[in-house]
Structures are given as structure tokens and as C-alpha cells.
Scaffold this active site. Structure first.
Site, PDB file in Angstrom:
ATOM      1  N   GLU A 190       0.821  -1.212   0.000  1.00 52.76           N
ATOM      2  CA  GLU A 190       0.000   0.000   0.000  1.00 52.76           C
ATOM      3  C   GLU A 190       0.858   1.266   0.000  1.00 52.76           C
ATOM      4  O   GLU A 190       0.464   2.289  -0.574  1.00 52.76           O
ATOM      5  CB  GLU A 190      -0.953  -0.029   1.188  1.00 52.76           C
ATOM      6  CG  GLU A 190      -2.019  -1.105   1.021  1.00 52.76           C
ATOM      7  CD  GLU A 190      -2.909  -1.263   2.222  1.00 52.76           C
ATOM      8  OE1 GLU A 190      -4.138  -1.261   2.040  1.00 52.76           O
ATOM      9  OE2 GLU A 190      -2.370  -1.393   3.344  1.00 52.76           O
ATOM     10  N   GLU A 193      -4.083  -9.502   4.152  1.00 51.06           N
ATOM     11  CA  GLU A 193      -5.000  -9.155   5.245  1.00 51.06           C
ATOM     12  C   GLU A 193      -6.138 -10.159   5.410  1.00 51.06           C
ATOM     13  O   GLU A 193      -6.556 -10.460   6.534  1.00 51.06           O
ATOM     14  CB  GLU A 193      -5.582  -7.756   5.025  1.00 51.06           C
ATOM     15  CG  GLU A 193      -4.618  -6.628   5.309  1.00 51.06           C
ATOM     16  CD  GLU A 193      -3.797  -6.241   4.097  1.00 51.06           C
ATOM     17  OE1 GLU A 193      -3.178  -5.167   4.123  1.00 51.06           O
ATOM     18  OE2 GLU A 193      -3.777  -7.019   3.109  1.00 51.06           O
TER      19      GLU A 193
END
Length: 261
Positions: free
Chosen positions: A115, A135
């Protein structure tokens, strides 16, 4: 006293920002996140700084979140780590960064590391880097911008292939799908990223920031909004001292040395 978890160093007009928790594979705890936001704030505020270069100390870029430290800090409104002088490095809240960021990654680059790449502008990866947006394997979702930017950067199918499975992928795959712009030999990633940062820093900073802002405007608000700003921005830049310097260098076939005015 322990070493700071974020190292900063000014190198000309470049701010080097180093993740420095190598004993934990640079997993991000609250202190690391907060100090990283502070470093981005310094980059944004200082007019002498033109480019940020994010890198990591040790064999790995980041193993992702230190959930043991951060889990208890996630409250009803989520996780807050940006102080009053900071800028969110993942650019999902608060002030928008106006300076370009180059990033160099190696070893393990998981979750928030991907990210951070997606929130940066140019990424260089060591050949041995392993990536993962994992995640979903921990029962949470990416909350640092991957759901927004990963599909834009690499296409819907390739983004969902890795966001929804949590599978790992290598540097060649990251390059194939467009997550990173260059793959270099292990150990060469920082030097190559620095070369790119130096090339950017040598250009007219007002022009660099204007080009970056217009591209971001198109992504955030659509092409029409960005198109409407092109001519007014051109008029503003033409009146700058840097534009005069650039034209003079063109006419005299000399190297321009821009001043940011």
C-alpha cells in the site's frame, strides 16, 4: 536508548526515509507509523525538499502490521497515528502530499508495504522481493488504500487475484502487473531509487509538483476537473523564475539549475 524506528537524512533536495526495525522485519508498530507520518510531514513542509525516498534497513522492507501492538489501539473510529505535523503516508486521510515519492523495496514486502508503494510514485524492487496483500488471511481487509489503488494500478483481475487470496508473488510478477516500475539485482534497489529521485530533484520543482497534482486530480476527481486546470497552471508556471531558467538553459544549451520559484 534504542535507535529511532524511522531514520531520516537530507541528501541535497531529497529526504531519505528509512524504516528501521530490522529485528522485527520492519513490522510497523504504533511508534513506527507515527514517526513515518512525521517524516512525510517534514517532506511536505520544507520547500528545500523536493523528493522523498522511502527505503528499509535490513533484509526486509516490511512484514506488515505488528498486530500485537496495533490491535488493541484500533478503536471505534479505526486506527489514528498521524500527529498534528504529520502527513498520512498512505494518503487515505488528511492532507494530500504534494511532493513525489520514490520507494525501494527488498525481502519481504507485505500488506502496508504494498500500500505504501501504491501511494508512492515510482517503485524499485530487488529481484528477491516477495510481496503479499495478506490481510484476508488475518480476518481483516486492507485499510491503507489497496482496495482503491491496486485495481487502478494493475487492473481489476490481477488486483483481486492477490487481495482476495492473500497469495504471495515475486518481483517479476509485481513488475508484470505494474506494481513496481523496475526490478534490479538484490542490494541495488536503494542506489537505483536514489538515481531516480536525483533525476526528479534536478527538474523544476514547481513543474514537478504541478504535474503530479494534475495527475492526482484526474484520479480523484476525473479527467474534466484535471483538464480545467491545465491552462491556468501553465500560465502560472510560465511566469515563474524556473520557467525563465529552463528557457535560458534551452537556448544556451546549458544545464538548468532550478530554484523552486
Amino acid at each position: 536508548m534504542s535507535e529511532p524506528k524511522i531514520l531520516t537524512e537530507r541528501r541535497g533536495h531529497i529526504l531519505l526515509i528509512g524504516l528501521n526495525r530490522p529485528d522485527k522485519r520492519n513490522a510497523a508498530d504504533f511508534e513506527l507509523l507515527s514517526r513515518l507520518a512525521d517524516a512525510y510531514g517534514e517532506l511536505e513542509r520544507d520547500p528545500e525538499l523536493r523528493v522523498g525516498l522511502v527505503h528499509a534497513v535490513g533484509d526486509h522492507f516490511t512484514a506488515g502490521l505488528d498486530l500485537a501492538d496495533l490491535g488493541p489501539r484500533i478503536g471505534r473510529d479505526g486506527l489514528s497515528f498521524v500527529g498534528p505535523d504529520g502527513v498520512d503516508p498512505w494518503q487515505v486521510s488528511g492532507r494530500q502530499l504534494t511532493k513525489p515519492v520514490v520507494i525501494a523495496v527488498q525481502g519481504t514486502c507485505l500488506t502496508l508495504g504494498i500500500e505504501l508503494i501504491l501511494a508512492s510514485d515510482i517503485a524499485v524492487a530487488a529481484r528477491g522481493t516477495r510481496f503479499g496483500q495478506i490481510e484476508v488471511t488475518r480476518g481483516i481487509l486492507p485499510f491503507g488504500g489497496a482496495t482503491l489503488r491496486f485495481p487502478r494500478a494493475v487492473g481489476w483481475g490481477d488486483a483481486m487475484r492477490y487481495i482476495l487470496t492473500g497469495d504471495l508473488f515475486d518481483a517479476e510478477e509485481a513488475h508484470r502487473i505494474g506494481l513496481v516500475q523496475e526490478v534490479v539485482d538484490d542490494g541495488a534497489q536503494f542506489d537505483r531509487a536514489l538515481e531516480l529521485a536525483e533525476r526528479i530533484a534536478a527538474q523544476a520543482p514547481l513543474a514537478v509538483q504541478a504535474a503530479l497534482a494534475n495527475a492526482k486530480r484526474a484520479v480523484r476527481d476525473g479527467d474534466a476537473a484535471a483538464e480545467a486546470e491545465l491552462q491556468p497552471t501553465l500560465v502560472r508556471l510560465v511566469a515563474s523564475e524556473d520557467a525563465r531558467i529552463g528557457m535560458e538553459a534551452f537556448l544556451t544549451r546549458t544545464e538548468a539549475r532550478f530554484v523552486g520559484r
